[in-house]
Design a protein around this motif. Structure first.
Motif, mmCIF file in Angstrom:
data_model
loop_
_atom_site.group_PDB
_atom_site.id
_atom_site.type_symbol
_atom_site.label_atom_id
_atom_site.label_comp_id
_atom_site.label_asym_id
_atom_site.label_seq_id
_atom_site.Cartn_x
_atom_site.Cartn_y
_atom_site.Cartn_z
ATOM 1 N N MET A 113 -48.260 121.704 107.819
ATOM 2 C CA MET A 113 -49.139 122.342 106.847
ATOM 3 C C MET A 113 -48.485 122.506 105.479
ATOM 4 O O MET A 113 -49.133 122.937 104.531
ATOM 5 N N ALA A 114 -47.199 122.151 105.366
ATOM 6 C CA ALA A 114 -46.467 122.417 104.128
ATOM 7 C C ALA A 114 -46.354 121.215 103.211
ATOM 8 O O ALA A 114 -45.986 121.369 102.042
ATOM 9 N N ILE A 115 -46.640 120.026 103.702
ATOM 10 C CA ILE A 115 -46.403 118.806 102.911
ATOM 11 C C ILE A 115 -47.709 118.321 102.282
ATOM 12 O O ILE A 115 -48.717 118.138 102.975
ATOM 13 N N ASN A 116 -47.664 118.120 100.985
ATOM 14 C CA ASN A 116 -48.835 117.685 100.220
ATOM 15 C C ASN A 116 -48.933 116.162 100.262
ATOM 16 O O ASN A 116 -48.303 115.463 99.464
ATOM 17 N N LYS A 117 -49.712 115.642 101.182
ATOM 18 C CA LYS A 117 -49.813 114.195 101.388
ATOM 19 C C LYS A 117 -50.550 113.514 100.236
ATOM 20 O O LYS A 117 -50.220 112.380 99.864
ATOM 21 N N ASP A 118 -51.541 114.182 99.681
ATOM 22 C CA ASP A 118 -52.290 113.597 98.559
ATOM 23 C C ASP A 118 -51.366 113.309 97.386
ATOM 24 O O ASP A 118 -51.477 112.271 96.724
ATOM 25 N N ARG A 119 -50.436 114.231 97.137
ATOM 26 C CA ARG A 119 -49.507 114.034 96.020
ATOM 27 C C ARG A 119 -48.579 112.850 96.280
ATOM 28 O O ARG A 119 -48.267 112.083 95.368
ATOM 29 N N ILE A 120 -48.165 112.677 97.526
ATOM 30 C CA ILE A 120 -47.295 111.553 97.855
ATOM 31 C C ILE A 120 -48.042 110.236 97.664
ATOM 32 O O ILE A 120 -47.490 109.265 97.129
ATOM 33 N N VAL A 121 -49.306 110.198 98.068
ATOM 34 C CA VAL A 121 -50.106 108.987 97.867
ATOM 35 C C VAL A 121 -50.248 108.688 96.375
ATOM 36 O O VAL A 121 -50.175 107.523 95.949
ATOM 37 N N GLN A 122 -50.431 109.715 95.561
ATOM 38 C CA GLN A 122 -50.512 109.516 94.114
ATOM 39 C C GLN A 122 -49.206 108.950 93.565
ATOM 40 O O GLN A 122 -49.208 108.112 92.662
ATOM 41 N N MET A 123 -48.069 109.368 94.122
ATOM 42 C CA MET A 123 -46.763 108.891 93.668
ATOM 43 C C MET A 123 -46.633 107.375 93.829
ATOM 44 O O MET A 123 -45.941 106.723 93.055
ATOM 45 N N ILE A 124 -47.274 106.832 94.842
ATOM 46 C CA ILE A 124 -47.171 105.391 95.092
ATOM 47 C C ILE A 124 -48.419 104.668 94.584
ATOM 48 O O ILE A 124 -48.815 103.626 95.107
ATOM 49 N N ASN A 125 -49.042 105.266 93.566
ATOM 50 C CA ASN A 125 -50.171 104.647 92.868
ATOM 51 C C ASN A 125 -51.359 104.378 93.781
ATOM 52 O O ASN A 125 -52.072 103.385 93.635
ATOM 53 N N GLU A 163 -59.627 116.735 112.365
ATOM 54 C CA GLU A 163 -59.352 117.170 110.991
ATOM 55 C C GLU A 163 -57.871 117.308 110.696
ATOM 56 O O GLU A 163 -57.466 117.263 109.536
ATOM 57 N N GLY A 164 -57.063 117.487 111.717
ATOM 58 C CA GLY A 164 -55.631 117.612 111.495
ATOM 59 C C GLY A 164 -55.245 118.950 110.896
ATOM 60 O O GLY A 164 -56.028 119.899 110.856
ATOM 61 N N TYR A 165 -54.014 119.029 110.412
ATOM 62 C CA TYR A 165 -53.495 120.262 109.808
ATOM 63 C C TYR A 165 -53.772 120.246 108.310
ATOM 64 O O TYR A 165 -53.407 119.299 107.620
ATOM 65 N N PRO A 166 -54.403 121.298 107.798
ATOM 66 C CA PRO A 166 -54.668 121.332 106.347
ATOM 67 C C PRO A 166 -53.389 121.603 105.568
ATOM 68 O O PRO A 166 -52.419 122.163 106.094
ATOM 69 N N PHE A 167 -53.387 121.205 104.306
ATOM 70 C CA PHE A 167 -52.279 121.556 103.416
ATOM 71 C C PHE A 167 -52.462 123.009 103.018
ATOM 72 O O PHE A 167 -53.374 123.357 102.263
ATOM 73 N N ASP A 168 -51.610 123.882 103.556
ATOM 74 C CA ASP A 168 -51.759 125.326 103.338
ATOM 75 C C ASP A 168 -50.375 125.980 103.391
ATOM 76 O O ASP A 168 -49.943 126.510 104.428
ATOM 77 N N PRO A 169 -49.614 125.940 102.268
ATOM 78 C CA PRO A 169 -48.250 126.491 102.251
ATOM 79 C C PRO A 169 -48.186 127.965 102.651
ATOM 80 O O PRO A 169 -47.240 128.383 103.334
ATOM 81 N N GLU A 170 -49.179 128.742 102.249
ATOM 82 C CA GLU A 170 -49.149 130.165 102.591
ATOM 83 C C GLU A 170 -49.240 130.357 104.100
ATOM 84 O O GLU A 170 -48.481 131.142 104.695
ATOM 85 N N ALA A 171 -50.142 129.629 104.747
ATOM 86 C CA ALA A 171 -50.252 129.727 106.203
ATOM 87 C C ALA A 171 -48.983 129.208 106.872
ATOM 88 O O ALA A 171 -48.550 129.741 107.908
ATOM 89 N N ALA A 172 -48.371 128.193 106.270
ATOM 90 C CA ALA A 172 -47.128 127.652 106.825
ATOM 91 C C ALA A 172 -46.023 128.695 106.786
ATOM 92 O O ALA A 172 -45.245 128.838 107.744
ATOM 93 N N ARG A 173 -45.928 129.452 105.680
ATOM 94 C CA ARG A 173 -44.919 130.503 105.582
ATOM 95 C C ARG A 173 -45.141 131.571 106.653
ATOM 96 O O ARG A 173 -44.193 132.074 107.265
ATOM 97 N N GLU A 174 -46.402 131.937 106.876
ATOM 98 C CA GLU A 174 -46.727 132.936 107.900
ATOM 99 C C GLU A 174 -46.342 132.431 109.286
ATOM 100 O O GLU A 174 -45.848 133.195 110.126
ATOM 101 N N MET A 175 -46.544 131.128 109.535
ATOM 102 C CA MET A 175 -46.205 130.567 110.836
ATOM 103 C C MET A 175 -44.696 130.548 111.051
ATOM 104 O O MET A 175 -44.208 130.802 112.162
#
Length: 541
Positions: free
Chosen positions: A312-324, A346-358
């Motif tokens: 839940m902590a890794i921003n996959k959309d941003r990584i895809v943007q990095m590789i154009n 649906e998988g795990y959503p990108f949610d850093p706050e929830a990840a910290r709580e976990m």
């Protein structure tokens, strides 16, 4: 099959299963195509070749009993006229087509099938594909150098060959479509000896006409090919030794038709921002997933809650943007083009706050320190840095270990060396389009061994048993049930979270105005990276 990230490995434009490319079977024959590659071809021996560059070349020179509808992952009979499976799924009987010939003019018989399968599984051949045939009765003793051939392969008559398996295995028909299962003539192999890889004789749509090492290969149409009207082109020339940037310039100047290595990453945006060039870009998905492994045998990743927090902590959309945008975000191990992919998951959503709580719930309120191993070839270190930055937001301090590919692989194959690995440059691309091929080597218990490819060291014996049950569903009438079984297995894997799936690569390639054919042929899922047999000349229309 392993692949180098963004190195131009095959893609796929259509969904797997029942999808069909719009192949123009009536396209006229004639014309030529020029394909460029940077590296020379190592071998054209189907028992030995195992890289993305020679894969499609071998498929155009050789055929097996089974193949695929062009541009898709749909199985079809190739050299076989018919294929029957016993009720218990352990006996497969193939009848050859009439009049099929090798390039040397000799008609193919069932004895050639037996010889070819025994050759690839003979330990003296040293085939990297021998293990795929492990379900054939007698394999273990023959592959160990004992006995006299594969006892499970029997010639019934000149046109009929029967395979007896040691266990029912639904993947067997896909194995029969691998390059390693190509049918070869004994006399040509024995005459050429170690040089058969440079003097190949098959029964494919093309035959090798010329090979100047380090410079050029030329394929010419095989006039006696068993499919009428195929191939479409008279000749395919492979120009070797061209840097991908130079190859792109040659295509732009009309001196080449397809850059075999794909669009160079440095020129990608330039090409896509040029409307004239962008119109000639073909895009397709791949049977590939890039992922981060979480070593389930090392603290703190032996805690499933920690593993879920990482997802839940890794921003996959941003990584895809990095590789154009040359990939799509992933939420499960299977790529979308693979049978068994769960569309509704649906998988795990990108949610850093929830990840910290976990993490706090798991006993790590202040985070922890760990290591991420990565292959030291761009863009992989940059991707690792993005992952490092994301994890720092939830208190996880990541040290990046950027190493040569062999060192990362060695660390992954040791149970206590690599807490995390970014798979880029070493990620798995399916050998054949079946969900089983994504499980055993990289997620099953059999791969969680020293030197194995299951770098998460994940072993769920219950899922292993369910995987075996799924693969035992060899009756084609059970195909939907088998696919549903695999779908359930992969969803349950994600509940254990041994990986963080990051993205599924897309392949982008350029095609000159001289060439025609369905887009899927230029990013074919099994003719890696191009299906040369069905592409045709635009001038011939």
């Amino acid at each position: 099959m392993k692949n180098a990230f963004m190195a131009g490995v095959a893609g796929m434009a259509l969904a797997a299963g029942g999808a069909f490319a719009q192949v123009n079977e009536d396209a006229p024959q004639g014309g030529e195509m020029v394909v460029t590659y940077q590296d020379d071809v190592a071998t054209l021996d189907p028992a030995i070749g195992y890289d993305w560059q020679n894969w499609s070349m071998i498929k155009s020179l050789f055929d097996g009993l089974m193949g695929y509808e062009p541009g898709t992952t749909t199985l079809r009979n190739e050299l076989a006229a018919s294929h029957e499976i016993s009720d218990d799924g352990t006996v497969h009987t193939f009848v050859l087509k009439d009049g099929i010939k090798f390039h040397n003019g000799r008609e193919i018989t069932a004895e050639d099938v037996k010889y070819s399968l025994e050759r690839v599984t003979d330990p003296t051949t040293r085939s990297p594909g021998a293990g795929f045939f492990g379900m054939i009765a007698g394999f273990d003793s023959w592959n160990a150098g004992e006995g006299d051939g594969l006892s499970g392969v029997e010639v019934i008559d000149d046109k009929t060959v029967q395979f007896t398996l040691s266990r029912a295995d639904a993947t067997f028909v896909h194995v029969m479509a691998l390059n390693f299962a190509s049918i070869v003539p004994r006399e040509a192999v024995e005459a050429a000896g170690e040089d058969f890889g440079r003097e190949p004789v098959g029964s494919g749509a093309f035959r090798l006409a010329e090979w100047t090492s380090g410079q050029q290969l030329v394929f010419e149409r095989f006039e006696d090919y068993h499919r009428a009207g195929v191939p479409k082109l008279d000749r395919v020339t492979f120009d070797i030794g061209l840097d991908p940037t130079v190859a792109l310039l040659r295509l732009q100047s009309g001196e080449a038709d397809v850059p075999g290595d794909g669009i160079p990453p440095a020129q990608f945006l330039q090409v896509m921002n040029n409307p004239e060039q962008a119109d000639n870009v073909v895009e397709g998905g791949q049977l590939h997933t890039g992922y981060v492994t979480l070593n389930t045998q090392m603290e703190p990743f032996d805690n499933v809650t920690v593993r879920k927090a990482m997802n839940m902590a890794i921003n996959k959309d941003r990584i895809v943007q990095m590789i154009n945008g040359r990939a799509v975000p992933a939420n499960q191990p299977l790529p979308p083009t693979m049978p068994g992919y769960a569309d509704d998951y649906e998988g795990y959503p990108f949610d850093p706050e929830a990840a910290r709580e976990m993490l706090a719930e798991a006993g790590y309120p202040d985070g922890f320190t760990t290591e991420l191993f990565v292959m030291n070839v761009d863009p992989n270190p940059r991707i690792a840095q993005a992952i490092q930055q994301d994890l720092s937001e939830i208190g996880v301090d990541v040290e990046i270990r950027s190493l040569a590919q062999s060192n990362v692989i060695a660390a992954g194959g040791a149970a206590d060396q690599a807490p995390m690995i970014w798979s880029g440059g070493m990620a798995w691309i399916a050998d054949f389009p079946d969900p089983s091929n994504f499980y055993g080597p990289i997620l099953g218990c059999a791969g969680a061994v020293p030197g194995g490819w299951n770098w998460a060291w994940y072993c769920n014996e219950d899922l292993d048993a369910r995987a075996a049950e799924a693969d035992a569903m060899a009756d084609p009438a059970m195909a939907e049930d088998r696919e549903a079984a695999w779908r359930s297995i992969y969803v349950d894997i994600m509940d254990d979270a041994p990986w963080v799936p990051i993205f599924n690569e897309q392949r982008f390639t350029l095609v000159s105005d001289n060439m025609a054919g369905d887009d899927s042929l230029f990013v074919d899922p099994v003719h890696i990276p191009v299906n040369y047999d069905y592409i045709y000349s635009a001038d011939a229309e």
